[in-house]
Motif scaffolding. Structure first.
Motif: not given
Length: 288
Positions: A167-188
């Protein structure tokens, strides 16, 4: 385990034993109790704790119902564009798939035997699904990332994470070194690769669950299983007749002598859908 179904005029019905249930048939109609299992991927738990039927569960039900599916060659998007079906929109920044559209039509009958044409158009937005999944991870693990504005991120955070605006410049940020974030990126990545099949599965589900012969979308589950009542009707229609229905619906939005049900939706309500599981077999309906 067999179950007994109470129906009207039972003397006109012939019981036939089937695996995990009891099937009753009458000339052009059948009623069956279908046992759905969470272990078999038939069920899914919603955000509010209720249980719903997955695409795989509807395929199990369709073994009794026998409802055919129509996939038109083209579809009309909500903005009026006519495109191929399914349709893929690319992300101009990366050149990769970003949005997937699918349109499915199922043809069945009502309790009184009238024709029911159910149409569903579904959008799978990869960016929105990614943001939703990452937000769910952040809610349970703050190390996974944060909700923020793009300009608030430091240079180090930009190098060590991924930011998706919604929404405009509002968004969600994920850290690459977090296992949970890596799993979401894999789903992406998986969604980008298989999005056309996933969205077709979800469009089929959205269409067939509107059919009156199907059980309610929310059901009571006990110990990981549920028994649901499904009604099947013999539908003597050739491929040409089904194509004629599709053409009439496309041109007029109606089908003579039939009740028409329509839905246009995103896949957010099916965020827990195990769509990949729904691609495994052919019993109960086509895998896309």
């Amino acid at each position: 385990m067999s179950e007994i179904v109470t129906i009207q005029d039972p003397q006109e019905w012939i019981p036939a034993n089937v695996s995990d249930g009891q099937l009753y048939v009458k000339v052009n109609q059948a009623v069956g109790v279908v046992k759905l299992s969470n272990l078999d991927g038939h069920l899914m738990q919603l955000d509010n704790g209720d249980w719903g039927i997955s695409a795989e569960g509807y395929r199990a039900c369709n073994v009794v119902a026998g409802i055919p599916t129509i996939t038109p060659d083209t579809m009309k998007l909500p903005d009026g564009r006519e495109v191929c079906n399914p349709y893929i929109e690319l992300d101009p920044a990366t050149g990769t798939a970003d949005k997937f559209w699918s349109h499915k039509i199922t043809v069945g009958k009502s309790a009184l035997g009238g024709l029911v044409v159910s149409s569903a158009t579904v959008l799978l937005d990869i960016r929105v699904r990614f943001a939703r999944e990452l937000m769910q991870k952040i809610e349970s693990n703050r190390d996974a990332g944060k909700l923020c504005m793009s300009e608030s991120l430091s240079d180090e955070e930009k190098r060590s994470g991924i930011f998706i605006p919604f929404q405009g410049s509002i968004g969600v940020y994920g850290r690459h070194d977090c296992t949970d974030t890596i799993r979401v990126i894999q789903n992406l990545i998986s969604n980008k690769e298989h999005g056309d099949k996933i969205v077709q599965t979800l469009a089929w589900k959205s269409s067939i669950k509107q059919q009156p012969s199907m059980p309610p979308s929310k059901i009571r589950v006990v110990n990981g299983s549920a028994s649901v009542l499904v009604v099947g009707y013999k539908l003597d229609m050739s491929l040409n007749e089904l194509e004629a229905i599709s053409k009439e619906y496309k041109e007029t939005g109606l089908v003579e002598g039939a009740e028409v049900l329509e839905t246009v939706s995103t896949t957010s309500e099916d965020s827990h859908e195990n769509a990949e599981f729904s691609l495994l077999s052919t019993e109960g309906g086509t895998r896309f």
